[in-house]
Structures are given as structure tokens and as C-alpha cells.
Design an enzyme around this catalytic site. Structure first.
Site, short mmCIF file in Angstrom:
data_model
loop_
_atom_site.label_atom_id
_atom_site.label_comp_id
_atom_site.label_asym_id
_atom_site.label_seq_id
_atom_site.Cartn_x
_atom_site.Cartn_y
_atom_site.Cartn_z
N SER A 260 -27.04 77.14 -24.63
CA SER A 260 -28.17 77.04 -23.70
C SER A 260 -27.68 76.85 -22.28
O SER A 260 -26.57 76.36 -22.05
CB SER A 260 -29.07 75.86 -24.08
OG SER A 260 -28.51 74.63 -23.64
N ASP A 261 -28.50 77.26 -21.32
CA ASP A 261 -28.27 76.84 -19.95
C ASP A 261 -28.57 75.34 -19.87
O ASP A 261 -29.17 74.75 -20.78
CB ASP A 261 -29.15 77.64 -18.99
CG ASP A 261 -28.56 77.73 -17.59
OD1 ASP A 261 -27.73 76.87 -17.23
OD2 ASP A 261 -28.93 78.66 -16.86
N TRP A 262 -28.19 74.71 -18.77
CA TRP A 262 -28.33 73.26 -18.63
C TRP A 262 -29.81 72.89 -18.49
O TRP A 262 -30.46 73.22 -17.50
CB TRP A 262 -27.52 72.78 -17.43
CG TRP A 262 -26.11 72.43 -17.78
CD1 TRP A 262 -25.54 71.20 -17.70
CD2 TRP A 262 -25.09 73.31 -18.27
NE1 TRP A 262 -24.22 71.27 -18.13
CE2 TRP A 262 -23.92 72.53 -18.48
CE3 TRP A 262 -25.05 74.67 -18.58
CZ2 TRP A 262 -22.73 73.07 -18.97
CZ3 TRP A 262 -23.86 75.22 -19.07
CH2 TRP A 262 -22.73 74.42 -19.27
N GLY A 263 -30.34 72.22 -19.52
CA GLY A 263 -31.74 71.83 -19.49
C GLY A 263 -32.70 72.93 -19.88
O GLY A 263 -33.89 72.86 -19.57
#
Length: 741
Positions: A260-263
Site C-alpha cells: 500500500s501507499d502510506w495511509g
């Protein structure tokens, strides 16, 4: 890796970039990973699939390492905390690394050789610093010319983007560093990026936005990063249609792991697990989501909501990617700490990852990506008196514009490269890089001419200062720019504008007015544009503007690279990876600035950039693939034949001018009538170096996929029946040869 450590003159250890390791097959890597996972506790597995908090990590991202080793098939396997780092153009917030050119610049070279070499060089520095996963390359299509992060990727065409993706991934992973293809998918604006829904049809998804990712998969990319936005209503990282057993990337042959991307995660842990998300990165300040795995995943397994066998599969994919590139074999230790980006702190080791070869490559790409848009050259007695290349016989020149001077280097290694004072070498955000070694244009120019030329400078965008410096000089060099970046890092640059997507296509800081004020007093005005994308160039027709060079975001060797172009040490060969027109309306898309989270209909389908303009009869100011040279080229002798399942297109290319040079021949394909395709699409390119008078045979081979369209009912690529038209030339609008099959 076998390393030669030397104490340099400035007291830093220098790394010799030799990268000896044994690459394994996917099958062997999966077998070893399965054996390793079978010995792990649940907590150890969860530590590998869960990123460490943003304020706690040593790299830009870290996992948690098991506190013991595992005996696997006679090997003693120690799984480290996996180190992940930005960005697509070189290590961010790290000292003693190279500031590489942006993705959009390497695309402008139309050179597979340079795309590959850049991937190798970036990965060599990541490996030297102990980074397992390079958070790049970015391959988001430039759907709209104002998109804030378009410069990180490879432009507006899926074929060009795909070839750049393939070469970059193959180059990086040849060094033993895992590449992470991002951001999947339809991540095309920064405004509302965390929650917007991109409504994309199946055919458009495959032919435009997924195309580059499939080429990255062809190159055996280790990981794919899912994006923040929703796709047809579902968050990317929770979308089983993308990452599940029958998902788009799975059916394309992807064998790595999804990060995933961050958040970018939301909801319950089991939703992401079922969707195919293998590794979650955490949330943090200014980020809405994240923190779905970790303890929540452990609880979900213990409560029977998520089978532990699912977690085993996730960890296996992560470890198989790590093992496949031999990162268990003497991989260098991490030598930096992003919590202390100034290079201080006990965890920072003064290791210099740079090399002379990398510096030379940055300069070469900077020059090869420079696009000559206009050149009204006049020569007398063997010397240029107007236009380019500049003559060594000129006696005076002016260097004008804030973009010519050194930038504020204190903003480079610290956070997100939010520099607007000085020359533009890269955009801002997590895709930015190190600014410690930038050579600005004014320094490079003064070094080149020495004391033999009178140099006047006006290193601001003050109109009066600029025109005064230019008046009476043999040539006036005007440097202007336009910037953008990542939403999370948006700061006040222009009179209260805080959005990372550009508000318009205008040059910044009254750049157009500066150009016109200089051109009003100097009949030999040469303009250099540093920009993240297309700009309004309505000023380009001014009769006193003799030449225009679009130099993009070329990295730290921006000054030497532009000197190579201006004085002719390098003959320009860069080509536009997008179209340039003065109005956003010419592109057929917009940035959605709604006051509430938008649902964006990708109603343009396959028709973006030059595809849209071609279909609407719009003649842009400078078209896709356009770029001039100091010499001329002749195309002849087109032939088209079949070879197995491929179509082979051959022709002769000759340098008919007075300079050695490199031509970028391009092949555009017109599909049979009724296929639903744009009038013409790029399906081939090459960079061909020719001495003056020299000829070469150029060959393009079109595979079945390259002449097929995506058929939604059968979920497969199908070649439409009928006659295909082949056009070969120097740009989408400059056709030299035509044929059909």
C-alpha cells in the site's frame, strides 16, 4: 556485494558499484520462502506485512525483522527489517547521493539505453545505502497537463511509458534492488487524491492506465504499490478486481507482492487481505488512512476472521521477492537515518554512494532530454550569429532569470524538496531528491566561457533588470520555469496557491513577461524552460526569440547539460513525451477541483493528449514526439513484412545535414476502421546516432499485443480484422513514410 571502500578527500567512504549476487528463479524463491514462513510465529509474520510508523522508521519505510535466523535447505536465513526509500529520481532526504533526472526527462530521451542505464545507476546508490526496495519507478499516465506529479512518470502515452517502465525496472533489478511500480492505478491528480473515485472503463483501464504496469510485470517487477484513490468506487488497496486471484495484475502474470501507499488502507484487516494486499504501510500526519494491519491483523487471525494460511501466502510473496534478487547474500547494511536527514545522528554512516559515472550519466540524460522547440539559426563566416548552437566567437551574453541561479540547497535533503528559489531541477514531494550537488546554469555558463566573453547577469525575474542586462548583448539567455509536486507537501509559493496540481499552464513568476521584455530589446533571445510539464508558450512566435529549449526537470547536472546543448557539444535529440498547447481545453481533460470529494468520469476513454487532439483536428503549438536538431534527416525505402506473429517495418535513415546527430524515428499505427481506436497511436521508437552523411537501416517489430485491442467480453487482447496503416516519421505530425498491412 563486493565493495572497495576508500576515504575520500572530504572524509567520506566511497563505494565502488560492483554488485555480485546470485539471482534465483521465482520457483526456487517461493520454495525457500515457504520453508522460512513455516518456521515463523504469527507475530513475526505480522511484523513483515506491517510497515513501521512514519516517525519511527530509519528508512522512509521499514518492516519489523524477526529476532532470530531460520535454517532452510542448508541455508542460514536471517530476514532483516526491509528498508524502503523514495524516490523515483534518486534517494530523498539522504546525504551523499546523486540527484538524478526526473522520469519525464528520461522519457524525453526516447532512448531505451538511457532508461535502462538510469535504472541501474539509481539502484546502485540505493543498494550502496542498504535499501532493499526502491519506491519507484512511477508510471502514472499524464492524463491532464496540470497534474502535480506527472513529472515523476513517463508522460502521456502508454506505449512510451511501458517501454520506460520495462527498461527502468530491468535495469534496477539487475543490481539486486527490488523495484516498486507505482501508483496503481488511475492516480492522475493530487487534488482530492486520498478519496476521489476514478470511474474508468475496462478497455480504457487496460489500454491506457494498466499498459505500463504490464510491461513492468514483463520485467519481473518485485512489487506494485496501490494508490490512494478509489477505482469505480472501491479504494485501490481494497480492490480484489485489481489484486485478487482473478484480478487484473494477477492475470497479467504478476508474481511479486502488493504494497500500500502510506495511509492508503481503510476498513477492516480482512477486507485488504481478501483483496490481495500483502504489505501495509502506516498512516501518519496529514494522511487519512492506514494502521489496518499490525495488531488488528493479529486479532483477526486469532478470532478466525482471517485464516493464518492467508498471512502465510502474503509473507511468502514478500520473502520470495527478497530472495529472488539475492538480498540474503551479503546485502549492505542501512547507512542513513531519515529522522536525521541532515546527515547527523549516530545511525548515519558517512558513505558516499555517488560516482563519476553517475554524474556523467545525469549530464548525458539532461542533454539528451532537452527538446529544441525553435531554432531560427543564421550563420555567417562559419559562425552562428543568431540561434543555436552558440558560437565560441560571441563577445557578450546575458544570463537572465531566477531559474538560472543556484537554488536554496537547504531545502533538498531535509524534507520534500520545496524549493522555488533558484533553478528547477526536480518537482517537490516524495518524488524529489538530493540537491547537494546541483550545478546551476549560470555557474556552468560562466565556467564554459571563462574570461573570453562579457557576461551580464540579472538573476531575478525583475523585468527592468532583465531588459537592461540583455540590451546590446550578442545573445540573451532567459531561464524560466513552472513547478508542481505532491499534495501532502503543498506550500505557499504563488500568491496563496497551495494546491500541488498547477492552477494553469502559465510560467511561474511572470516568466512570459520576462521573456517578452528581453526579446523587446535583444534580437537574439534564447529561452530555456525548466518545467514539470506543458506550458503556455504563446510568446514563442516573437520574432526576436531565435531559439527555445524545453529542458524539463533534468537533475543536478542541469547547468553542464544545458551548456552542452547551447554550445553544440551535444546535438539536441530530445522529443516531447506530451503535447504542448496554450490551453487546457486542447487536452480533453480537467483537474477536478470540486468542493467535495469528486467522482471523476474518465469519459475521454482512450483519447488523451495527442490522441484527443488528433481526433478533434486540434493542432497544438508543439506536438507529441516533436523536437528539432542542428542537422537534418532523410527517411526512405519503407518495407513491411510478416515474421511469425509479428509485423516488421524497415526503412533507411540518413543524416543529410552539417552536424553529427541523433534522430528519434517514431512509428504510429492506425487501426482498422471501426476498432474504436484513436486515429494514430505510438507503437515504435528508437534513437539512431548518425554522423553527417551516414545512413542506417532501422527496423521496428510489432508484436501481436502491440497491434491488438482489449476485448472486454473475452477479457483478452484481440487483433481486429482489417487494414492497419503505418506512419513513420519524426513526430505525430511529421510523417515521412506511410504503408499498410
Amino acid at each position: 556485494m563486493r565493495r572497495c571502500l576508500l576515504l575520500s578527500a572530504i572524509g567520506f567512504l566511497s563505494v565502488q558499484h560492483t554488485n555480485a549476487f546470485t539471482q534465483r528463479s521465482w520457483d526456487e524463491s517461493v520454495r525457500l520462502a515457504n520453508e522460512t514462513v513455516s518456521q515463523m510465529t504469527l507475530d513475526e509474520k505480522v511484523g513483515i506485512v506491517t510497515g513501521v510508523g512514519i516517525t519511527e522508521n530509519r528508512c522512509h519505510g521499514d518492516t519489523t525483522a524477526p529476532s532470530r535466523s531460520f535454517s532452510v535447505s542448508g541455508l542460514n536465513i536471517t530476514v532483516p527489517a526491509l528498508c524502503m526509500a523514495d524516490g523515483p529520481a534518486g534517494l530523498r532526504s539522504v546525504k551523499n547521493v546523486t540527484g538524478f533526472p526526473s522520469g519525464i526527462n528520461v522519457a524525453s530521451t526516447f532512448s531505451r539505453r538511457l532508461m535502462h542505464a538510469r535504472g541501474v545507476a539509481i539502484a546502485e546508490e540505493f543498494r550502496a545505502k542498504g535499501v532493499h526496495l526502491w519506491l519507484g519507478p512511477a508510471m502514472d499516465i499524464f492524463r491532464n497537463p496540470k497534474a502535480g506529479r506527472g513529472w515523476e512518470s513517463f508522460g502521456a502515452d502508454p506505449y512510451l511509458s511501458g517501454e520506460a517502465a520495462y527498461e527502468t525496472v530491468a535495469g534496477a533489478q539487475s543490481v539486486g534492488v527490488q523495484a516498486v511500480a507505482k501508483h496503481y492505478i488511475a492516480n492522475n491528480q493530487e487534488t482530492w487524491r486520498h478519496d476521489l473515485s476514478a470511474e474508468v472503463g475496462d478497455r480504457t483501464l487496460h489500454e491506457i492506465y494498466n499498459y505500463a504496469f504490464t510491461r513492468a510485470i514483463d520485467a519481473n517487477v518485485s512489487s506494485i504499490m496501490c494508490s490512494y484513490n478509489r477505482i469505480n468506487g472501491t479504494y485501490s488497496c481494497q480492490d480484489s478486481n485489481l489484486f485478487g486471484t482473478d484480478g487484473v495484475v494477477t492475470k497479467a502474470g504478476f508474481e511479486g507482492f502488493v504494497m500500500s501507499d502510506w495511509g492508503a488502507t481503510h476498513g477492516a484487516a480482512n477486507v485488504s487481505v481478501d483483496a490481495g494486499l500483502d504489505m501495509e504501510q502506516p498512516g501518519g500526519p496529514l494522511i487519512n488512512g492506514g494502521n489496518v494491519y499490525g495488531g488488528n491483523l493479529t486479532t483477526a487471525v486469532n478470532d478466525g476472521v482471517v485464516p493464518e494460511s492467508k498471512v502465510d501466502e502474503m509473507v511468502t510473496r514478500i520473502l520470495a521477492s527478497w530472495l529472488r534478487l539475492g538480498q540474503d547474500q551479503d546485502f549492505p547494511a542501512v547507512s542513513f537515518d531519515v529522522q536525521n536527514p541532515d546527515g547527523t545522528g549516530e545511525l548515519n554512516i558517512p558513505l558516499d554512494a555517488r560516482s563519476e559515472e553517475h554524474t556523467s550519466l545525469v549530464r548525458e540524460i539532461g542533454a539528451a532530454s532537452a527538446v529544441l522547440l525553435k531554432n531560427e539559426r543564421k550563420a555567417e563566416d562559419g559562425a552562428t550569429v543568431r540561434g543555436l548552437p552558440l558560437s565560441d566567437k560571441i563577445k557578450s551574453l546575458a544570463v537572465i532569470g531566477r531559474d538560472a541561479k543556484q537554488l536554496n540547497q537547504s531545502c533538498g535533503g531535509t524534507a520534500f524538496g520545496q524549493c522555488d528559489e533558484g533553478t528547477m531541477v526536480i518537482g517537490w514531494g516524495s518524488g524529489s531528491n538530493n540537491f547537494d550537488f546541483v550545478v546551476p546554469p549560470v555557474d556552468a555558463i560562466q565556467s564554459h566561457v571563462g574570461d573570453s566573453v562579457e557576461v551580464a547577469t540579472a538573476l531575478s525575474n525583475d523585468l527592468n533588470e532583465g531588459s537592461q542586462a540583455a540590451e546590446g548583448k550578442d545573445v540573451a539567455l532567459v531561464f524560466v520555469n513552472a513547478m508542481s509536486g505532491e499534495l501532502i507537501n503543498a506550500t505557499k509559493f504563488l500568491d496563496g496557491i497551495t494546491a500541488a496540481d498547477r492552477p494553469d499552464l502559465n510560467l511561474w513568476y511572470n516568466g512570459a513577461e520576462l521573456i517578452e521584455s528581453v526579446a523587446a530589446v535583444n534580437p537574439n533571445t534564447v529561452v530555456v524552460v525548466h518545467s514539470v510539464g506543458p506550458v503556455n508558450a504563446s510568446w514563442s512566435t516573437h520574432p526576436n526569440i531565435s531559439a527555445i529549449v524545453y529542458a524539463g526537470a533534468p537533475g543536478e547536472q542541469t547547468g553542464p547539460a544545458i551548456v552542452d546543448i547551447l554550445w553544440g557539444a551535444v546535438n539536441p535529440s530530445g522529443r516531447l513525451p506530451f503535447s504542448i498547447d496554450d490551453s487546457e481545453e486542447s487536452y480533453g481533460t480537467t483537474i477536478d477541483n470540486s468542493t467535495e470529494v469528486p467522482t471523476i468520469e474518465y469519459s475521454e476513454g482512450l483519447f488523451i493528449d495527442y490522441r484527443y487532439m488528433d481526433s478533434k483536428g486540434i493542432a497544438p503549438r508543439y506536438e507529441f514526439g516533436y523536437g528539432l536538431s542542428y542537422t537534418t534527416f532523410e527517411y526512405s525505402d519503407l518495407s513491411i513484412s510478416s515474421s511469425g506473429d509479428s509485423q516488421v517495418v524497415e526503412f533507411t535513415l540518413k543524416n543529410t545535414g552539417d552536424f553529427d546527430g541523433t534522430e528519434i524515428p517514431q512509428l504510429y499505427l492506425g487501426y482498422p476502421e471501426g476498432s474504436g481506436e484513436p486515429p494514430r497511436v505510438l507503437r515504435g521508437f528508437d534513437d539512431v546516432k548518425l554522423a553527417k552523411g551516414e545512413s542506417k537501416t532501422v527496423k521496428f517489430s510489432l508484436s501481436q499485443k502491440e497491434i491488438s485491442i482489449w476485448d472486454t467480453p473475452s477479457q483478452s487482447w484481440k487483433r481486429p480484422d482489417g487494414t492497419f496503416k503505418v506512419e513513420v516519421g519524426a513526430s505525430i505530425k511529421d510523417t515521412r513514410l506511410t504503408g499498410s498491412f
